[in-house]
Design a protein around this motif. Sequence first.
Motif, PDB file in Angstrom:
ATOM      1  N   GLY A   4      10.358   2.218 -21.147  1.00  0.00           N
ATOM      2  CA  GLY A   4      10.200   1.962 -22.574  1.00  0.00           C
ATOM      3  C   GLY A   4       9.068   2.793 -23.144  1.00  0.00           C
ATOM      4  O   GLY A   4       8.712   3.846 -22.660  1.00  0.00           O
ATOM      5  N   ALA A   5       8.474   2.304 -24.206  1.00  0.00           N
ATOM      6  CA  ALA A   5       7.402   3.033 -24.888  1.00  0.00           C
ATOM      7  C   ALA A   5       6.051   2.454 -24.504  1.00  0.00           C
ATOM      8  O   ALA A   5       5.173   2.284 -25.331  1.00  0.00           O
ATOM      9  CB  ALA A   5       7.619   2.963 -26.396  1.00  0.00           C
ATOM     10  N   GLY A   6       5.893   2.113 -23.235  1.00  0.00           N
ATOM     11  CA  GLY A   6       4.679   1.449 -22.780  1.00  0.00           C
ATOM     12  C   GLY A   6       3.447   2.337 -22.801  1.00  0.00           C
ATOM     13  O   GLY A   6       3.537   3.555 -22.762  1.00  0.00           O
ATOM     14  N   ARG A   7       2.298   1.698 -22.886  1.00  0.00           N
ATOM     15  CA  ARG A   7       1.030   2.417 -22.862  1.00  0.00           C
ATOM     16  C   ARG A   7       0.093   1.698 -21.904  1.00  0.00           C
ATOM     17  O   ARG A   7       0.069   0.475 -21.856  1.00  0.00           O
ATOM     18  CB  ARG A   7       0.413   2.442 -24.262  1.00  0.00           C
ATOM     19  N   GLN A   8      -0.689   2.457 -21.190  1.00  0.00           N
ATOM     20  CA  GLN A   8      -1.718   1.861 -20.355  1.00  0.00           C
ATOM     21  C   GLN A   8      -2.974   1.722 -21.195  1.00  0.00           C
ATOM     22  O   GLN A   8      -3.374   2.656 -21.886  1.00  0.00           O
ATOM     23  CB  GLN A   8      -1.995   2.736 -19.134  1.00  0.00           C
ATOM     24  N   ARG A   9      -3.612   0.560 -21.118  1.00  0.00           N
ATOM     25  CA  ARG A   9      -4.799   0.330 -21.927  1.00  0.00           C
ATOM     26  C   ARG A   9      -6.073   0.799 -21.249  1.00  0.00           C
ATOM     27  O   ARG A   9      -7.071   0.995 -21.889  1.00  0.00           O
ATOM     28  CB  ARG A   9      -4.894  -1.153 -22.287  1.00  0.00           C
ATOM     29  N   PHE A  10      -6.060   0.921 -19.943  1.00  0.00           N
ATOM     30  CA  PHE A  10      -7.224   1.501 -19.279  1.00  0.00           C
ATOM     31  C   PHE A  10      -6.754   2.380 -18.127  1.00  0.00           C
ATOM     32  O   PHE A  10      -5.676   2.197 -17.593  1.00  0.00           O
ATOM     33  CB  PHE A  10      -8.235   0.439 -18.835  1.00  0.00           C
ATOM     34  N   PRO A  11      -7.559   3.384 -17.754  1.00  0.00           N
ATOM     35  CA  PRO A  11      -7.140   4.353 -16.738  1.00  0.00           C
ATOM     36  C   PRO A  11      -7.236   3.785 -15.328  1.00  0.00           C
ATOM     37  O   PRO A  11      -7.841   2.733 -15.096  1.00  0.00           O
ATOM     38  CB  PRO A  11      -8.142   5.496 -16.919  1.00  0.00           C
ATOM     39  N   ASP A  12      -6.656   4.523 -14.382  1.00  0.00           N
ATOM     40  CA  ASP A  12      -6.816   4.177 -12.971  1.00  0.00           C
ATOM     41  C   ASP A  12      -8.252   4.476 -12.558  1.00  0.00           C
ATOM     42  O   ASP A  12      -8.814   5.503 -12.933  1.00  0.00           O
ATOM     43  CB  ASP A  12      -5.885   5.014 -12.099  1.00  0.00           C
ATOM     44  N   PHE A  13      -8.837   3.575 -11.797  1.00  0.00           N
ATOM     45  CA  PHE A  13     -10.142   3.811 -11.197  1.00  0.00           C
ATOM     46  C   PHE A  13      -9.923   4.010  -9.707  1.00  0.00           C
ATOM     47  O   PHE A  13      -9.405   3.123  -9.036  1.00  0.00           O
ATOM     48  CB  PHE A  13     -11.098   2.631 -11.446  1.00  0.00           C
ATOM     49  N   GLU A  14     -10.261   5.190  -9.219  1.00  0.00           N
ATOM     50  CA  GLU A  14     -10.051   5.524  -7.813  1.00  0.00           C
ATOM     51  C   GLU A  14     -11.392   5.728  -7.125  1.00  0.00           C
ATOM     52  O   GLU A  14     -12.342   6.178  -7.747  1.00  0.00           O
ATOM     53  CB  GLU A  14      -9.206   6.799  -7.695  1.00  0.00           C
ATOM     54  N   LEU A  28     -11.276   6.600   3.658  1.00  0.00           N
ATOM     55  CA  LEU A  28     -10.961   5.259   3.185  1.00  0.00           C
ATOM     56  C   LEU A  28     -11.000   5.321   1.673  1.00  0.00           C
ATOM     57  O   LEU A  28     -11.939   5.884   1.098  1.00  0.00           O
ATOM     58  CB  LEU A  28     -11.977   4.245   3.718  1.00  0.00           C
ATOM     59  N   GLY A  29     -10.008   4.786   1.008  1.00  0.00           N
ATOM     60  CA  GLY A  29      -9.990   4.874  -0.444  1.00  0.00           C
ATOM     61  C   GLY A  29      -9.126   3.807  -1.066  1.00  0.00           C
ATOM     62  O   GLY A  29      -8.469   3.020  -0.385  1.00  0.00           O
ATOM     63  N   GLY A  30      -9.146   3.790  -2.380  1.00  0.00           N
ATOM     64  CA  GLY A  30      -8.351   2.810  -3.093  1.00  0.00           C
ATOM     65  C   GLY A  30      -8.218   3.127  -4.563  1.00  0.00           C
ATOM     66  O   GLY A  30      -8.813   4.076  -5.082  1.00  0.00           O
ATOM     67  N   LYS A  50       0.243  -5.644 -16.000  1.00  0.00           N
ATOM     68  CA  LYS A  50      -0.292  -6.304 -14.800  1.00  0.00           C
ATOM     69  C   LYS A  50      -1.275  -5.348 -14.150  1.00  0.00           C
ATOM     70  O   LYS A  50      -1.234  -4.133 -14.360  1.00  0.00           O
ATOM     71  CB  LYS A  50       0.827  -6.613 -13.798  1.00  0.00           C
ATOM     72  N   VAL A  51      -2.131  -5.895 -13.310  1.00  0.00           N
ATOM     73  CA  VAL A  51      -3.065  -5.070 -12.551  1.00  0.00           C
ATOM     74  C   VAL A  51      -2.330  -4.478 -11.360  1.00  0.00           C
ATOM     75  O   VAL A  51      -1.552  -5.164 -10.699  1.00  0.00           O
ATOM     76  CB  VAL A  51      -4.265  -5.912 -12.059  1.00  0.00           C
ATOM     77  N   LYS A  52      -2.552  -3.194 -11.121  1.00  0.00           N
ATOM     78  CA  LYS A  52      -2.051  -2.576  -9.897  1.00  0.00           C
ATOM     79  C   LYS A  52      -3.252  -2.273  -9.020  1.00  0.00           C
ATOM     80  O   LYS A  52      -4.354  -2.024  -9.530  1.00  0.00           O
ATOM     81  CB  LYS A  52      -1.252  -1.312 -10.183  1.00  0.00           C
ATOM     82  N   TRP A  53      -3.054  -2.327  -7.706  1.00  0.00           N
ATOM     83  CA  TRP A  53      -4.154  -2.064  -6.776  1.00  0.00           C
ATOM     84  C   TRP A  53      -3.578  -1.452  -5.504  1.00  0.00           C
ATOM     85  O   TRP A  53      -2.403  -1.619  -5.195  1.00  0.00           O
ATOM     86  CB  TRP A  53      -4.925  -3.341  -6.449  1.00  0.00           C
ATOM     87  N   GLY A  54      -4.424  -0.759  -4.778  1.00  0.00           N
ATOM     88  CA  GLY A  54      -4.008  -0.207  -3.499  1.00  0.00           C
ATOM     89  C   GLY A  54      -5.206   0.246  -2.693  1.00  0.00           C
ATOM     90  O   GLY A  54      -6.243   0.612  -3.254  1.00  0.00           O
ATOM     91  N   VAL A  55      -5.085   0.173  -1.375  1.00  0.00           N
ATOM     92  CA  VAL A  55      -6.107   0.683  -0.463  1.00  0.00           C
ATOM     93  C   VAL A  55      -5.400   1.485   0.627  1.00  0.00           C
ATOM     94  O   VAL A  55      -4.244   1.229   0.958  1.00  0.00           O
ATOM     95  CB  VAL A  55      -6.974  -0.434   0.181  1.00  0.00           C
ATOM     96  N   ILE A  74      -1.582  -0.044   1.595  1.00  0.00           N
ATOM     97  CA  ILE A  74      -0.953  -1.253   1.072  1.00  0.00           C
ATOM     98  C   ILE A  74      -1.408  -1.409  -0.370  1.00  0.00           C
ATOM     99  O   ILE A  74      -2.530  -1.038  -0.721  1.00  0.00           O
ATOM    100  CB  ILE A  74      -1.299  -2.508   1.908  1.00  0.00           C
ATOM    101  N   GLY A  75      -0.528  -1.911  -1.206  1.00  0.00           N
ATOM    102  CA  GLY A  75      -0.905  -2.137  -2.592  1.00  0.00           C
ATOM    103  C   GLY A  75       0.227  -2.732  -3.391  1.00  0.00           C
ATOM    104  O   GLY A  75       1.376  -2.767  -2.953  1.00  0.00           O
ATOM    105  N   GLU A  76      -0.109  -3.190  -4.578  1.00  0.00           N
ATOM    106  CA  GLU A  76       0.868  -3.785  -5.470  1.00  0.00           C
ATOM    107  C   GLU A  76       0.915  -2.959  -6.750  1.00  0.00           C
ATOM    108  O   GLU A  76      -0.113  -2.745  -7.387  1.00  0.00           O
ATOM    109  CB  GLU A  76       0.468  -5.228  -5.783  1.00  0.00           C
ATOM    110  N   GLY A  77       2.102  -2.455  -7.084  1.00  0.00           N
ATOM    111  CA  GLY A  77       2.266  -1.653  -8.286  1.00  0.00           C
ATOM    112  C   GLY A  77       1.961  -0.180  -8.092  1.00  0.00           C
ATOM    113  O   GLY A  77       1.952   0.580  -9.051  1.00  0.00           O
ATOM    114  N   ILE A  78       1.713   0.258  -6.838  1.00  0.00           N
ATOM    115  CA  ILE A  78       1.338   1.660  -6.604  1.00  0.00           C
ATOM    116  C   ILE A  78       2.523   2.541  -6.248  1.00  0.00           C
ATOM    117  O   ILE A  78       2.409   3.756  -6.283  1.00  0.00           O
ATOM    118  CB  ILE A  78       0.265   1.787  -5.503  1.00  0.00           C
TER     119      ILE A  78
END
Length: 186
Positions: A4-14, A28-30, A50-55, A74-78
């Motif tokens: 759709g026309a979705g927008r992310q409100r904040f960037p990925d923090f890596e 090691l990273g995330g 939703k929040v996405k996360w990964g390590v 492992i992560g959710e939404g990645i």
Amino acid sequence: PVAGAGRQRFPDFEWSIHHNFSGGRIWLGGVIGEIGFEPTAAGTSGMHSKVKWGVGIAAAYRSGKFAVGGQWHIGEGIGGQYLGGSPTSAVVNINNAGNASLHPVLTTGGAVFVQYKITDTIRTNLAYGYVYSDVGADITRGKNGLGQANGLVQNSHSFFANMIWSPVPQVNFGIEYQHGFTARYN
């Protein structure tokens, strides 16, 4: 955004930590960020996020003509953020009443490799990778008014073998064989 026309409100923090040691390295990273969807279908509205996360962790070691290494995540939404491929990041469901919901997908996987230097300029590599996506029991079974996950990638296996010639630094020529197979939800 997923669709759709979705927008992310904040960037990925890596973040990542690297450590090199004699003959090898470890990483090691995330990541933490937002995955979003704004429905464009008639009768639906509102931004869903939703929040996405990964390590992840990776290591490699070289001894003489051999090198070995691997990584795991492992992560959710990645989705395929760490290993590539086609894992699904999220599932969006729009029920009969037009209500939309966003469901990040839990993904885990890894890869291992072995490399052999035939000469100073020719090397060969063998690698195997596996990725598993768990879209959740309610979605796969179509419960609670949620759509089914037919066709989404459940897991995939990949095998690689190649030979690479590097006549000068930063120039590589090679040949590769790749074989993979994927299981899908149905």
